[in-house]
Design a protein around this motif. Sequence first.
Motif, short mmCIF file in Angstrom:
data_model
loop_
_atom_site.label_atom_id
_atom_site.label_comp_id
_atom_site.label_asym_id
_atom_site.label_seq_id
_atom_site.Cartn_x
_atom_site.Cartn_y
_atom_site.Cartn_z
N LEU A 1 -7.32 48.37 6.43
CA LEU A 1 -8.14 47.26 6.88
C LEU A 1 -7.34 45.97 6.83
O LEU A 1 -7.43 45.13 7.74
N ASN A 2 -6.53 45.79 5.79
CA ASN A 2 -5.63 44.63 5.74
C ASN A 2 -4.73 44.59 6.98
O ASN A 2 -4.50 43.53 7.57
N LEU A 3 -4.21 45.75 7.36
CA LEU A 3 -3.33 45.82 8.52
C LEU A 3 -4.06 45.37 9.78
O LEU A 3 -3.53 44.58 10.57
N ALA A 4 -5.28 45.85 9.98
CA ALA A 4 -6.05 45.44 11.15
C ALA A 4 -6.33 43.94 11.13
O ALA A 4 -6.19 43.24 12.14
N LEU A 5 -6.71 43.43 9.95
CA LEU A 5 -7.05 42.01 9.84
C LEU A 5 -5.84 41.10 9.89
O LEU A 5 -5.98 39.90 10.12
N ALA A 6 -4.65 41.65 9.70
CA ALA A 6 -3.44 40.84 9.78
C ALA A 6 -3.08 40.47 11.22
O ALA A 6 -2.31 39.54 11.45
N THR A 7 -3.62 41.20 12.19
CA THR A 7 -3.31 40.91 13.58
C THR A 7 -4.09 39.70 14.06
O THR A 7 -5.04 39.25 13.43
N ASP A 8 -3.69 39.18 15.21
CA ASP A 8 -4.36 38.01 15.77
C ASP A 8 -5.70 38.36 16.41
O ASP A 8 -6.60 37.51 16.49
N LEU A 9 -5.86 39.59 16.86
CA LEU A 9 -7.06 40.00 17.59
C LEU A 9 -7.27 41.50 17.37
O LEU A 9 -6.30 42.25 17.24
N ARG A 10 -8.53 41.90 17.36
CA ARG A 10 -8.83 43.31 17.14
C ARG A 10 -9.79 43.83 18.22
O ARG A 10 -10.77 43.16 18.58
N VAL A 11 -9.49 45.02 18.71
CA VAL A 11 -10.40 45.78 19.57
C VAL A 11 -10.73 47.05 18.82
O VAL A 11 -9.83 47.76 18.37
N VAL A 12 -12.01 47.33 18.65
CA VAL A 12 -12.42 48.45 17.82
C VAL A 12 -13.33 49.40 18.59
O VAL A 12 -14.03 49.01 19.51
N SER A 13 -13.31 50.63 18.17
CA SER A 13 -14.28 51.59 18.68
C SER A 13 -15.66 51.26 18.10
O SER A 13 -15.77 50.79 16.96
N ARG A 14 -16.68 51.50 18.88
CA ARG A 14 -18.04 51.26 18.38
C ARG A 14 -18.30 52.05 17.10
O ARG A 14 -19.05 51.62 16.23
N THR A 15 -17.67 53.21 17.00
CA THR A 15 -17.90 54.09 15.85
C THR A 15 -16.83 53.95 14.77
O THR A 15 -16.83 54.73 13.80
N ALA A 16 -15.92 52.99 14.91
CA ALA A 16 -14.89 52.79 13.89
C ALA A 16 -15.54 52.46 12.55
O ALA A 16 -16.64 51.89 12.49
#
Length: 250
Positions: free
Chosen positions: A118-133
């Motif tokens: 989760l830290n890795l995902a939040l470290a990016t500038d922008l996130r695109v996620v699956s609805r079921t992530a």
Amino acid sequence: MSEAPVPEVRYDVVDGVAVLTLDAPSRRNALSVAMAGELAAAVARADGDPAVGAVVVTGGPHFCAGAERSVLADAGEDPVEDGRYRALGAVYEAFTRVGTATVPTVAAVRGAAVGAGLNLALATDLRVVSRTARLLPGFAQIGIHPGGGHFTLLHRAAGREAAAAMGVFGEEVDGERAAALGMAWAAVDDADVEGTAMALASRVARDPALARHLVASFRRETAPGGVPWDVAVELERSPQMWSLRRRRTP
């Protein structure tokens, strides 16, 4: 002669976008020390390529299950022993290096992003996620305190209430809830995650030099605490003058 280890981070460049794919499906992309080093090196490679204008980080169907349990177990035996201290630091560097990339970064999240993932995902500038992530800290659930600046990352992305609910009280959110909280730009069908992330990344990557100036200003002005408007005006003046002059240069 021993065989070379199989790389666990794939590096591909498509339309000016460096795609960094975590590729250790047997452990759902949990970050080992070696894998963390590969990821940091891949970011450095993208930074050093002037033709790269953006980075997409993905893990395929399983984004990242956090730090490999053996790293945490070893650190628990003697946290300040030099080798173990460095090993845990290497895992931190995997996402802190993503957060300091000189190009815009997008996370394409399917499956679970847990703890360091989760830290890795939040470290990016922008996130695109699956609805079921599934986005969850997971630290307290295994009896340890969050690490890697986890509360700061949560607060920066979604505010104090969400940081408390997730980081302190252990709440889990799915992709749709993450988008509603502001932790992600879009929640889309699972099959569309990487395509949506690539569409966003390739747009800014068309002009790699401008992309680097844009993201540098963006991060300075949106850092925790922000900057006064008059300071922001001055921060933006230099790169804007550069871009205007560049447009007039044959």
